[in-house]
Design a protein around this motif. Sequence first.
Motif, PDB file in Angstrom:
ATOM      1  N   PRO A   1       0.819  -1.217   0.000  1.00  0.00           N
ATOM      2  CA  PRO A   1       0.000   0.000   0.000  1.00  0.00           C
ATOM      3  C   PRO A   1       0.855   1.270   0.000  1.00  0.00           C
ATOM      4  CG  PRO A   1      -0.792  -1.567   1.639  1.00  0.00           C
ATOM      5  CD  PRO A   1       0.531  -2.072   1.162  1.00  0.00           C
ATOM      6  N   ILE A   2       0.380   2.285  -0.691  1.00  0.00           N
ATOM      7  CA  ILE A   2       1.071   3.578  -0.743  1.00  0.00           C
ATOM      8  C   ILE A   2       0.338   4.555   0.175  1.00  0.00           C
ATOM      9  CG2 ILE A   2       1.737   5.521  -2.203  1.00  0.00           C
ATOM     10  CD1 ILE A   2       1.805   3.577  -4.573  1.00  0.00           C
ATOM     11  N   PRO A   3       1.006   5.115   1.167  1.00  0.00           N
ATOM     12  CA  PRO A   3       0.345   6.106   2.027  1.00  0.00           C
ATOM     13  C   PRO A   3      -0.129   7.300   1.213  1.00  0.00           C
ATOM     14  CG  PRO A   3       2.413   5.361   3.003  1.00  0.00           C
ATOM     15  CD  PRO A   3       2.387   4.839   1.598  1.00  0.00           C
ATOM     16  N   GLY A   4      -1.290   7.836   1.586  1.00  0.00           N
ATOM     17  CA  GLY A   4      -1.786   9.033   0.947  1.00  0.00           C
ATOM     18  C   GLY A   4      -1.086  10.266   1.479  1.00  0.00           C
ATOM     19  N   PRO A   5      -1.467  11.447   0.997  1.00  0.00           N
ATOM     20  CA  PRO A   5      -0.846  12.685   1.486  1.00  0.00           C
ATOM     21  C   PRO A   5      -0.955  12.850   3.002  1.00  0.00           C
ATOM     22  CG  PRO A   5      -2.122  13.115  -0.492  1.00  0.00           C
ATOM     23  CD  PRO A   5      -2.438  11.703  -0.085  1.00  0.00           C
ATOM     24  N   ASP A   6      -2.015  12.280   3.589  1.00  0.00           N
ATOM     25  CA  ASP A   6      -2.171  12.351   5.043  1.00  0.00           C
ATOM     26  C   ASP A   6      -1.500  11.172   5.742  1.00  0.00           C
ATOM     27  OD1 ASP A   6      -3.845  10.307   4.278  1.00  0.00           O
ATOM     28  OD2 ASP A   6      -5.610  11.057   5.358  1.00  0.00           O
ATOM     29  N   LEU A   7      -0.786  10.345   4.966  1.00  0.00           N
ATOM     30  CA  LEU A   7      -0.039   9.178   5.437  1.00  0.00           C
ATOM     31  C   LEU A   7      -0.935   8.028   5.895  1.00  0.00           C
ATOM     32  CD1 LEU A   7       2.947  10.870   7.334  1.00  0.00           C
ATOM     33  CD2 LEU A   7       2.707  10.295   4.910  1.00  0.00           C
ATOM     34  N   SER A   8      -2.208   8.071   5.551  1.00  0.00           N
ATOM     35  CA  SER A   8      -3.098   6.954   5.868  1.00  0.00           C
ATOM     36  C   SER A   8      -3.067   5.942   4.727  1.00  0.00           C
ATOM     37  CB  SER A   8      -4.527   7.447   6.078  1.00  0.00           C
ATOM     38  OG  SER A   8      -5.042   7.982   4.860  1.00  0.00           O
TER      39      SER A   8
END
Length: 248
Positions: free
Chosen positions: A145-152
């Motif tokens: 999985p790739i973290p989103g801009p909010d790191l979620s």
Amino acid sequence: MTPRTSAQGQSTRTDSATTSVEDYAKTIYGLAEWDDTAVSASALAKTLGVSNPSVTLMVRKMADLGLVDHQPYAPIRLTEQGRQLALAMVRRHRLLETWLVRELGYGWDEVHDEAERLEHAVSETFVDRLDARLGHPRVDPHGDPIPGPDLSMDHPDTELLCRVPTSSAVRLEQVDDSVPDALRVLAEQQVEIGAQVHVTASESGDVVVARTDAGEGIRLAHELAHAMRVSVVRSDGSGASGPGDLEN
């Protein structure tokens, strides 16, 4: 000084968060990512290819920076601050790997080292624009999985392929990119992330998978099957349909 993360829209590079600190944080996170495994100093040394004394010194430095919580002879755990730094580096690394495969023609078994070289050099603006250019991918070429801009980010419910019962239908979710032979075998057999296959046999630790119950089997040595994570589509061997057709 508190290391900044991409969640704050700033670079992760600071005087306190050196390249080595970033690498250690990312590695500690990666060792525990899928199974919440306790991370020991020896495991960290083996993964990074450094000596145990080197790990001890770095862990002490990271503890002083508030990035890890570690007591002698106890597992090494990231603090929330350390986890944010690690996830920011994971985001960079996995987006770069995705870019290298999609747009520069790299094979999925050769992108890790290249991304390692690039991840410390690019700016946060570059990372965010790369994310947009790629269409905000949710997983990298290896299924991580790739973290989103909010790191979620979300992890699917998975099991190691070597632990799945015979007669199960499974979907390939992730391959450990530290085991390049696993990546090469799957590439040769044209089995990609998201492919659904049957586990037709498990013999002496080796696993045999096929695209259909009656299809030609692909034998995977135990160390290769151990590097692959799958979600179980069907495990009763009854022939009942699972979600989707058992093909790519």
